[in-house]
Design an enzyme around this catalytic site. Structure first.
Site, PDB file in Angstrom:
ATOM      1  CB  CYS A   1      -0.931  -0.029   1.213  1.00 51.41           C
ATOM      2  SG  CYS A   1      -1.702   1.542   1.570  1.00 51.41           S
TER       3      CYS A   1
ATOM      4  CG  HIS B   1     -27.028  22.661  -0.307  1.00 53.57           C
ATOM      5  ND1 HIS B   1     -27.254  21.862  -1.406  1.00 53.57           N
ATOM      6  CD2 HIS B   1     -27.193  23.948  -0.718  1.00 53.57           C
ATOM      7  CE1 HIS B   1     -27.569  22.629  -2.437  1.00 53.57           C
ATOM      8  NE2 HIS B   1     -27.545  23.897  -2.040  1.00 53.57           N
TER       9      HIS B   1
END
Ligand code: NAI
Length: 455
Positions: free
Chosen positions: A43, A440
């Site tokens: 990784c 939002h």
């Protein structure tokens, strides 16, 4: 000679090994960890992190090429591969040093050598690194995986001459090959195809299935294919490579494709050669070390975690498997679940998935309802993705409304998918999940939108 004794001996210092070492020492165990290379495993050293670092440069470069619709003129953008590699090496060095420092602060004894289990003694499991002998009351096998090398004629010769490479060599290649053939249109093949294409290679991906991105949801896979083709990456689907002519070409059933380099990306397989597990009777199956849901192998007090188990070859699955194994050692009730593990392909655009697709759910006899929303429902996606064709597909149980799967393609996907994984893990019906408030404008709001569309 006096043996060093530990509560836990770990073979392998990748995500599974170093996470287990961290958690076990936190839980009061004495831990020795053996790793022959840098800490961090595939990784950190030659997989996830180097690829993501390089792909970010490719994304910035492609963004610069396509900046005009956003009112930005960049002049002549170039991608300096040498500078990309230098930055990649820097990032890897910082992160591997971070793991080493964590191990040190936890008091984990890290041995920079490979070790082998030699047998069982009255005290525990005997391990040697060729220098000294050690005994562990418990063992964790976390020796990872390696690239699959297919028996295609010309492959061995190509690997020896450097004409054929795996992801490991690709991530440190100094030169950008003018013609690159990628064998395998899975995760590694697609991510590296994106980088090398941006860096200037003419890239052809040969995939034996008739779709790319393997288990990815069918519509998502189709949209990804369209995006990558539009960018100029070529695909040969439903084709097998029948031969490689070192230095020259890749041969399929229907044509000979010129190739300065051939990148093999046809999968990885568990790797435990030389770990000595046969000396203590650890059972293997299908080339992997199977475990139960507490990550125990058939041998008492011997655990396995990460790619070596052959289940889900993802670093984040390895982290969790390691935690489950250590919890079992510490008598903390825990069990591994595989139904809410997200997966991401860091192409441009990104693909992220978790849980069931419509097909996999119906194969299990589950009755489902499915909603597909265009990412254009998201204000932030519209603001930042001129001409984007991303989607979010949500699969829920039609019996009890539980969310079973979320599949998406868009350049925010990797960062959004964890919220979907949490919802699946919670096992609550969509009608309840709708109460969750998303900021939002964000691309993640698409999931909330889809929860409402399910009714
Ligand atoms: P993969 O299993 O994702 O894809 C291999 C592809 O090669 C498949 O589509 C298969 O059909 C195709 N193939 C097999 N033999 C072939 C042949 N002879 N000719 C043409 N096509 C052939 O394996 P990949 O991409 O090598 O990745 C290995 C592992 O590494 C995966 O398990 C993946 O989970 C992990 N990984 C994860 C990443 C991420 O999370 N973003 C990034 C890179 C790797």
């Amino acid at each position: 000679m006096k043996m060093e004794k530990y509560d836990l001996i770990i073979l392998g210092g990748g995500p599974a090994g170093y996470t287990a070492a961290d958690r076990a020492s936190e839980g009061g165990m004495s831990v020795a960890l053996f790793e022959g290379r840098s800490l961090g495993g595939t990784c950190l050293n030659e997989g996830c992190i180097p690829t993501k670092t390089m792909l970010y440069s490719a994304k910035l470069y492609e963004g610069a090429l396509k900046s005009e619709p956003y009112g930005v003129k960049c002049g002549v953008a170039t991608l300096d591969h040498g500078a990309v590699l230098k930055r990649k090496d820097k990032v890897v060095k910082i992160l591997t040093a971070g793991v080493a420092s964590k191990m040190k602060s936890r008091g984990v004894v890290v041995m920079s050598r490979r070790a082998r289990v030699t047998g069982k003694t009255g005290d525990g499991y005997a391990v040697t690194d060729g220098v000294r002998e050690y005994v562990g009351t418990r063992l964790l096998i976390a020796t990872g995986s390696e690239a699959v090398i297919p028996p295609i004629p010309g492959t061995r010769e190509g690997l020896e001459s450097g004409h054929v490479i795996t992801s490991k060599e690709a991530l440190s290649a100094r030169e950008i090959p003018p013609l690159l053939v990628v064998v395998g249109g899975g995760v590694i093949g697609l991510e590296l195809a994106c980088y090398f294409h941006a860096a200037g290679s003419r890239v052809t991906v040969v995939e034996m299935l008739d779709k790319i991105a393997g288990p990815a949801e069918a519509d998502v896979s189709k949209i990804l294919l369209g995006n990558l083709k539009k960018r100029g990456i070529e695909f040969r689907l439903g084709r097998h490579v029948t031969g490689i002519e070192p230095g020259k070409s890749v041969i399929t059933e229907e044509e000979v494709i010129g190739a300065d380099k051939v990148l093999l990306a046809i999968g990885r397989k568990p790797s435990f050669d030389g770990a000595g597990i046969e000396n203590i009777g650890v059972r293997t199956a299908g080339g992997a070390i199977p475990t139960d849901e507490r990550m125990r192998t058939n041998a008492p007090d011997v655990y396995a975690a990460g790619d070596v188990t052959g289940r889900v070859m993802l670093a984040h699955a390895a982290y969790r498997e390691a935690e489950v194994a250590v919890n079992d050692m510490l008598d903390i009730p825990d069990a591994m679940r595989y139904d809410a593990i997200p997966s991401v392909i860091y192409t441009n655009p990104e693909v992220a998935c978790v849980g069931e697709t419509e097909e996999s759910a119906s194969a299990k006899g589950l009755s489902v309802k499915v909603v597909t929303l265009s990412m254009r429902y998201s204000g932030r996606y519209m603001a930042e993705n001129e001409g984007g064709d991303g989607i979010c597909k949500v699969v829920a149980s039609s019996d009890d409304g539980r969310l079973l799967g979320v599949h998406m393609i868009n350049n925010h996907a990797a960062e959004i998918i964890a919220s979907a994984a949490m919802m699946i893990d919670l096992g609550r019906p969509a009608s309840e999940l709708r109460r969750l408030i998303f900021p939002h404008p964000t691309a993640g709001e698409i999931i909330r939108e889809a929860l409402f569309a399910l009714e």
